[in-house]
Design an enzyme around this catalytic site. Sequence first.
Site, PDB file in Angstrom:
ATOM      1  N   GLU A  88      -4.864  -8.555  -1.046  1.00  0.00           N
ATOM      2  CA  GLU A  88      -5.278  -8.374   0.352  1.00  0.00           C
ATOM      3  C   GLU A  88      -6.744  -8.020   0.429  1.00  0.00           C
ATOM      4  OE1 GLU A  88      -2.656  -6.006   3.035  1.00  0.00           O
ATOM      5  OE2 GLU A  88      -4.542  -5.344   3.943  1.00  0.00           O
ATOM      6  N   GLU A 136       0.806  -1.226   0.000  1.00  0.00           N
ATOM      7  CA  GLU A 136       0.000   0.000   0.000  1.00  0.00           C
ATOM      8  C   GLU A 136       0.841   1.279   0.000  1.00  0.00           C
ATOM      9  OE1 GLU A 136      -3.042  -0.599   3.022  1.00  0.00           O
ATOM     10  OE2 GLU A 136      -3.957  -2.179   1.830  1.00  0.00           O
TER      11      GLU A 136
END
Length: 504
Positions: A352, A250
């Site tokens: 994810e 991220e």
Amino acid sequence: MCFKLFLAFVALFFCKEKTCNPQDFGAGSVVCVCNITYCDEFEPVNVKPGFATIIESSKDGKRFFRRQISISTRKENKATYYETDPYFEIKINRAKKYQRILGFGGAFTDSATINIESLPSSMARRIVRDYYSNYGIQYNVGRIPIGGCDFSTRPYTYDDVEGDFGLKYFSLSKEDLKFKMPSIKYASKVSKSPLWLFASAWSAPTWMKTSNSLIGGTLKGKPGGKYYEIWANYLINNGILVSGLTAQNEPQLNFPINSMNFSPKNERDFIKFNLGPALKRSGYISKNFSLIIVDDDIIYLKPFTSTILSDKIARKYVSGIAYHWYKNNAYPRDLIKEVSERYPDKLLLSTEACIMGNISLGNWSRGEAYAKDIIEGLNRGSQGWVDWNLALNMNGGPNWVNNYVDAPIIVNSEKKEYYKNPMFYILGHFSKLLAPNSIRIDVSINKSQSNEAICAAFETSKHETIVIVFNPMSTDMNLNIRDPNKGTIVTKLQAKSIMTIVYN
Ligand SMILES: *[C@@H]1O[C@H](CO)[C@@H](O)[C@H](O)[C@H]1NC(C)=O
Ligand SMILES: *[C@@H]1O[C@H](CO)[C@@H](O)[C@H](O)[C@H]1NC(C)=O
Ligand SMILES: *[C@@H]1O[C@H](CO)[C@@H](O)[C@H](O)[C@H]1NC(C)=O
Ligand SMILES: *[C@@H]1O[C@H](CO)[C@@H](O)[C@H](O)[C@H]1NC(C)=O
Ligand SMILES: *[C@@H]1O[C@H](CO)[C@@H](O)[C@H](O)[C@H]1NC(C)=O
């Protein structure tokens, strides 16, 4: 006599199907309870010529409920299934083929493996078997955090010695040795197909970062510079790089957990000047190894891929593109399709996913959110789907910054029990039969108005056809699968259910 008795005993002991031991915690559906002596498991699926095996899970409590029906090859029975609404007809167009499946899996976080190891060892091993073995849902992918993340009990990295530019004090953590590795090793032992393990880092040590904290900030200096070079060496040093590495977890996160930001340009230049060459020097690039970019919400797919993959040098180091499921309902999912079509030579994976907030035992709608996301992603070119924590505790943790979430398996170590949520079975509807290297095939759909059911179809490398249909509606429907090569399958798709149909 004695021998016969023994055989009967063996048959009783080994062949009795172990079904769900349900418990209702008031969240809409049930969990299946596993304790030290009992846990449900799934026999491997046998495919009989002329028959379709149907596996079903539903809000009203079915969990991997299995039956066989014959495939009709009569021509004249066309359209008798539409007499009552709603209906859902799937026509298989086998000639049109799409992406290859890499697989399904979850993450071996510190917290997941601490929870697993908090149970008696026979149960700890069984959770791993529930996920990775033939008697479980046959995951073949695992994500491994490099060092700590928020799902750790403390903030740390592999080198917290201020100014250790030579990485002399770099070392794996006690969490790796005591918790993560035993689970990973056992998963690789019980998994039938070779595990595809990939790693991701959440943050560099504080002394390498502008924020001087594990939370937020960027690496000090510029790509090509000292800190970027040390960070590339750190990533390669860790000894757990197996099949893949994401350049950064991220890179655009702005949330108070372990994190480190890269702009698209910085990720490109880090790969081009530091990480790519370091991987090459260490022999990774020439192995069957994937350096994966983005690893963030789908809104970042376009800016990162266009910046990084338009650079000839950066592009040659990169073999995969990953995205996360957060806010997938807020952005157009066709962002996934665009990337898949623009870069057909790159692996594309969802890496994810989790439901944020407190755990909710037996919550069917959370499973539905998984089903929808997996199908919508697969139908847009994704080659797999990786869940977040394999197991959490009764608080949805531990998490050192109190960022609690839900998981398919919840461990109650006090009662020496664990609970398999609907999410576990729903993931299993994909992972168990959709073996690596299956190919997605085209379908056309004819359905009654405002019918929200969705489906995806595949052909495995053993030439079995797999159709997965998800019904989010509160009504049963007539389901009809027409396969020009094989015949017609006529059945009912129950309200609030998911079905995997497999035939040869
Ligand atoms: C189930 O989860 C959904 C989504 O997180 C939530 O909105 C809902 O309130 C939960 N249901 C129950 C009964 O807890
Ligand atoms: C485990 O669950 C099974 C099935 O419900 C039950 O028969 C058994 O008594 C339980 N064992 C323990 C130790 O609680
Ligand atoms: C390389 O990886 C791909 C994807 O996991 C796999 O299908 C293939 O068999 C691997 N090749 C080798 C030589 O290991
Ligand atoms: C989660 O549970 C805690 C403790 O029971 C409670 O204080 C909190 O409000 C809950 N959070 C949400 C989002 O429901
Ligand atoms: C779809 O099903 C309806 C209802 O049976 C039928 O009237 C229609 O012809 C079908 N359309 C196609 C394109 O097959």
